[in-house]
Each structure stands twice: as C-alpha cells, then as structure tokens.
Design an enzyme around this catalytic site. Structure first.
Site, PDB file in Angstrom:
ATOM      1  N   HIS A 104       0.804  -1.224   0.000  1.00 32.59           N
ATOM      2  CA  HIS A 104       0.000   0.000   0.000  1.00 32.59           C
ATOM      3  C   HIS A 104       0.840   1.278   0.000  1.00 32.59           C
ATOM      4  O   HIS A 104       0.489   2.267   0.653  1.00 32.59           O
ATOM      5  CB  HIS A 104      -0.963   0.006   1.183  1.00 32.59           C
ATOM      6  N   HIS A 174      -9.835   1.786   0.672  1.00 31.48           N
ATOM      7  CA  HIS A 174      -9.731   0.600   1.525  1.00 31.48           C
ATOM      8  C   HIS A 174     -10.836   0.564   2.588  1.00 31.48           C
ATOM      9  O   HIS A 174     -10.576   0.238   3.753  1.00 31.48           O
ATOM     10  CB  HIS A 174      -8.355   0.561   2.192  1.00 31.48           C
ATOM     11  N   GLU A 289     -11.588  -3.933  -2.703  1.00 29.05           N
ATOM     12  CA  GLU A 289     -10.648  -2.931  -3.184  1.00 29.05           C
ATOM     13  C   GLU A 289     -10.463  -3.069  -4.700  1.00 29.05           C
ATOM     14  O   GLU A 289      -9.780  -3.973  -5.170  1.00 29.05           O
ATOM     15  CB  GLU A 289      -9.308  -3.094  -2.477  1.00 29.05           C
TER      16      GLU A 289
END
Length: 325
Positions: A104, A174, A289
C-alpha cells in the site's frame, strides 16, 4: 459541510467533509482521504446505520494505522514483491513495510498524508503532490481524488494522476463494509463477476498464472455467503474499461441493505479482515478494493500500471447503496 476534525502532533489541521444526497451521508477526512462513515437506511426506511468501519476521532486512525480503515492507498495499492521493481533498466527499492514486500505504498503512503481539500458540486476534491523518491517511487506525481454523491446517493471516487518521469501507479479505497452496521459480516451474500483469480504464495504475492475459479472457494459468480479467509485478487471478466461497469454486489439479508460496486479497474481484492484488532473483531467488515493486480510492476503478463510523462492515470469506482424487500 467542512469542519475541523482534529490536529496532528505537528500542529497540522485535519478537516472533515460531510456529503449528503438522496438519503446517503458520507464523511471524508483530509487525512489519508479516509471515508470515515457512510450512513444509509435499511429496507424499512426506519433505521440508518453506518456501513463502513471507522473511528470517531483522529486519534483512532493515528493509533491504529494497520487496517487502513477507509483510506486512500497509494502510490501502489496492494503488494510489490521483495519491495522492488524494474523500470527502464533501473531497479527501484521500496521500503519492505510488509516484509519482505512493500504494501500500500510504504510506511508513509497516501493514507498517512494530509491532502488539500476543496468543495466541488455534491462532493470534495483532494489533491497532493508526491515528490520524486517518496517511499522509493520515481517521478513527481500530481494526484487528484474526487468524492461525489450522485442523484441516487451513490458514491463516485475518481482518481487522476500525472507524472514528470516514468513511474507506476495503482490507487484504491480501503473501506471495510458491514451493511448490518455491526457484528460479523461473514453472513453477507456476495456476487463478483470474476471467472479467474490470482493464486498467491505464503506472502500473498501472485504465483503463476490466473486460475479458473470453477470448483473453488473463489467462485462468487453466483451470490453466496462471503465466509472468511480471503485476501485475494479476483480477475474481473470485463477487464480495464473507460467507464465504470458493475462487477459486484454485497447484500445483508437482515437489514435488506445492498452495496453495488462498479469500476474501470481489472481486479478487485476481496479481504475478509481476519487481522482486525483493537475495537474491531476479525470479520467485522468486508473490503472490496478495486485495483490493478498485486505485483504488476514485476509481471509483464498483468495489465500495466506504468504511467509516463504526457499521460494521465484515470480510475473510477462507484459504490451504490440500496435495499431489497
């Protein structure tokens, strides 16, 4: 509506924007582009519940960064194997914040930055510049993310980015959804238009080619209970599209609430949140996601996440909220 939400330890102010239209109320933070809450009614129109996991105050996000609750993640959503990737003959080293991989966008990805915020019609637009070398990624990246409620109360999240040097980009939201508003979300029913998924190794890095979902627990082509034990990318049948195409629906039989997901992206990471801790329990939410595939910068056979000067990264995902009788 814009209000002060809190202050970071260095004195930086964090603001909260409230969007409301057609029975949907959404709150977005300038810190991390976080979708703090989404309030929608049940099938009887009597009870409104917050259907995404979030914290009431800023301290909750600062003290519990790991789950990325509601966050805007980047520069690269999901994992990059061994925290490195090649581009034009140069290997770029990233921080292995999910050792041995990068996750991420690194330890201080987009989810931990304060964004400039400005009102747009029925929404808010967040912008920031990610400098060359931030978390190891090349290129100065100018990013804009817009959150808008449409006339039906659906939340549109639109992403744009430009760069001054070749780089890779993969952005997503997210949020963890719980359409009941509380409790375990494993009993929600889920449908996803994906005939393949990416098998992974022990570090959740794609291994081999995408595989057929037929006869596996990854087959959600017909709606069924979500269950548990997922942190996997499903390959959407539609591929990359110029405009959002509906690819998933989540349904809570008890409240009647539904969530539809439409996107331009080729994949969706299904995560059933077995690692949630603190005020939340494992399985309290389902993350959907929308994204390009994990480790794409190291996989020439996956849809490309490369962005070059003169080009524009564009992605859009629409979360629609409704009810069934």
């Amino acid at each position: 509506m814009n209000e002060l939400f809190g202050t970071l330890p260095d004195g930086t102010e964090v603001h909260r924007w409230t969007l409301e239209r057609a029975g949907t109320r959404v709150r977005v933070l300038s810190y991390g582009g976080i979708v703090q809450s989404v309030e929608v009614p049940d099938r009887w129109g009597e009870r409104t519940a917050d259907v995404v996991l979030g914290f009431a105050g800023l301290d909750g996000y600062l003290e519990n960064p790991g789950p990325y609750l509601g966050a805007l993640v980047g520069r690269y959503a999901n994992r990059i194997a061994h925290a490195r990737f090649p581009l034009d003959g140069v290997t770029y080293a990233l921080e292995p914040n999910n050792a041995p991989n990068s996750l991420h966008g690194g330890a201080r990805g987009f989810d931990k930055r304060v964004w400039e915020a400005a009102a747009v019609e029925h929404g808010v637009r967040l912008t920031r510049v990610s400098p060359h070398g931030e978390e190891g990624f090349p290129g100065r990246l100018e990013v804009a993310v817009t959150y808008v409620l449409d006339e039906a109360g659906a939340l549109h999240i639109s992403y744009e980015a430009v760069t001054d040097a070749p780089t890779v980009v993969n952005l997503t939201n997210h949020s963890y959804f719980n359409l009941a508003g509380s409790g375990n979300a494993g009993g929600h029913e889920l449908r996803i238009a994906a005939s393949r998924y990416t098998p992974v190794d022990g570090d959740l890095i794609p291994a081999g080619e995408p595989a057929d979902v037929s006869g596996t627990r990854f087959d959600f082509r017909t709606a069924r209970k979500v269950g548990s034990g997922y942190d996997h990318n499903l390959v959407l049948d539609k591929g990359v599209t110029q405009t959002p195409v509906e690819i998933a629906e989540l349904y809570d039989p008890a409240s009647g609430r539904t969530l539809t997901v439409a996107t331009t992206e080729p994949g969706i990471q299904l995560y059933t949140a077995e690692h949630l801790t603190g005020p939340f329990a494992p399985g309290d939410g389902v993350a959907l996601e929308t994204q390009h595939f994990p480790d794409s910068p190291n996989r020439a056979d996956f849809p490309s996440t490369r962005l070059d000067p003169g080009g524009t990264y564009r992605s859009e995902t629409v979360y629609g909220f409704g009810v069934r009788d």
